[in-house]
Scaffold this motif. Sequence first.
Motif, short mmCIF file in Angstrom:
data_model
loop_
_atom_site.label_atom_id
_atom_site.label_comp_id
_atom_site.label_asym_id
_atom_site.label_seq_id
_atom_site.Cartn_x
_atom_site.Cartn_y
_atom_site.Cartn_z
N UNK A 272 6.22 6.10 -2.87
CA UNK A 272 5.33 6.10 -1.86
C UNK A 272 5.82 5.36 -0.56
N UNK A 273 6.57 4.36 -0.74
CA UNK A 273 7.28 3.60 0.45
C UNK A 273 8.36 4.70 1.20
N UNK B 268 -7.45 1.08 -2.89
CA UNK B 268 -6.54 0.24 -1.77
C UNK B 268 -5.32 0.91 -1.37
N UNK B 269 -4.56 1.06 -2.32
CA UNK B 269 -3.12 1.95 -1.90
C UNK B 269 -3.26 2.98 -1.07
N UNK B 270 -4.19 3.85 -1.12
CA UNK B 270 -4.35 4.96 -0.42
C UNK B 270 -4.63 4.32 1.29
N UNK C 101 -1.38 2.72 2.48
CA UNK C 101 -0.24 3.57 2.82
C UNK C 101 -0.47 4.18 4.06
N UNK C 102 -1.91 4.39 4.62
CA UNK C 102 -1.92 5.55 5.63
C UNK C 102 -2.85 5.06 6.81
N UNK C 103 -3.26 3.64 6.69
CA UNK C 103 -4.31 3.19 7.53
C UNK C 103 -3.51 3.07 8.95
N UNK C 104 -2.29 2.83 9.10
CA UNK C 104 -1.72 2.38 10.49
C UNK C 104 -1.83 3.43 11.46
#
Length: 361
Positions: free
Chosen positions: A86-87, A275-277, A280-283
């Motif tokens: 994922x990173x 939370x990982x979703x 990963x994608x909020x930025x």
Amino acid sequence: MPTAANRLDWVDAAKGLSIILVVMMHSAYGVGEDLNGTGVLHYIIGWATPFRMPEFFLISGLFLGQVIARPWTAYADRRIVHYLYFYALWAVLQIVFKVGLGTGDFASVGSQILWAIVEPYGVLWFIYMLAVYSLVTKLLFSFKVPHWLALAAAAALQIFPVTSGIGIVDHFAAYFVYFYAGYAFAPLVFRIVASAQGNALWAALALVGYAVIEGYLVFAGGAELHPRGITMGYAALPVLHLALGFIGSLAVCLTAALLIRLPWMGWLRWLGEHSIVVYLSFSIPMAASRTLLLKTGLITDVSTVSVIVMSIALLSPLLLYWLIKKTGWGRFLFERPAWAHIPGTPGSRSTIKPAAVQPAE
């Protein structure tokens, strides 16, 4: 509610609180920098600074004891390769979006992707370091290093700040002690939370007292609030900073355990479960919404803009996740496909019948 299920619920709720604080910080600091000012979210994040990242790592280590004794291949697939997949995926996506599409500098996209292999990229450093911490903890377990020795060494790294300028080194020194403590002290944390749930009134009063003391230690003693962060007061003192990281992490767990008992707080558990979703994608939606809002010039208040940007940054990943679940397109963004598993491990091509994926959580 059975004890096991109850524990999972409050852990997910704690993750929900954690991801809210993370998105809040990045939203407030980004807006603060652009508008050259501070708002109400700056004060909340300033107050939470001693524990904001420590509690994320401590919670991540709570269930490590359940898998630490697995064979290296199975462990590496679940706790190292899992995070690195994922990173790598999201680092490439963010670099292409921010550097390539954002600045038009496509020539440097490739070099930045290569650099992200050794230097954790942007907000994704947390995912990168989870893989590193998991690897180091497994090595310590394999060589039978006593908990007290590992914790003493990790605490020393945190107390005597390491500022090498190398991200992986500095992040390891700053936060590994909390991840390892979550692993080593998980039974104690679960007992404390269970006791607090049985004495909710006293636990709530203790949390209020803690919040007041925390606020004093952070903002007294020469503290300064900046658009991009805070210079803490007494809370910045080395040993006290370490202690506040642990106490604050436990306070988040206790707060989550009390909140999750309220019937209308199920959303917090659900948010933590995913939370990982968000992480990963909020930025990307955060940066885009901030840029669009500020370009309009209609709102210039730091607090208002920060809250709007934070809300969009929190909700957009969940909307994307819902669309992916609904359509089936893009599942690889949040679910690890079979080819990304170590052969022979659960979920890999050699062990599954129909196509299978492993959620990011």
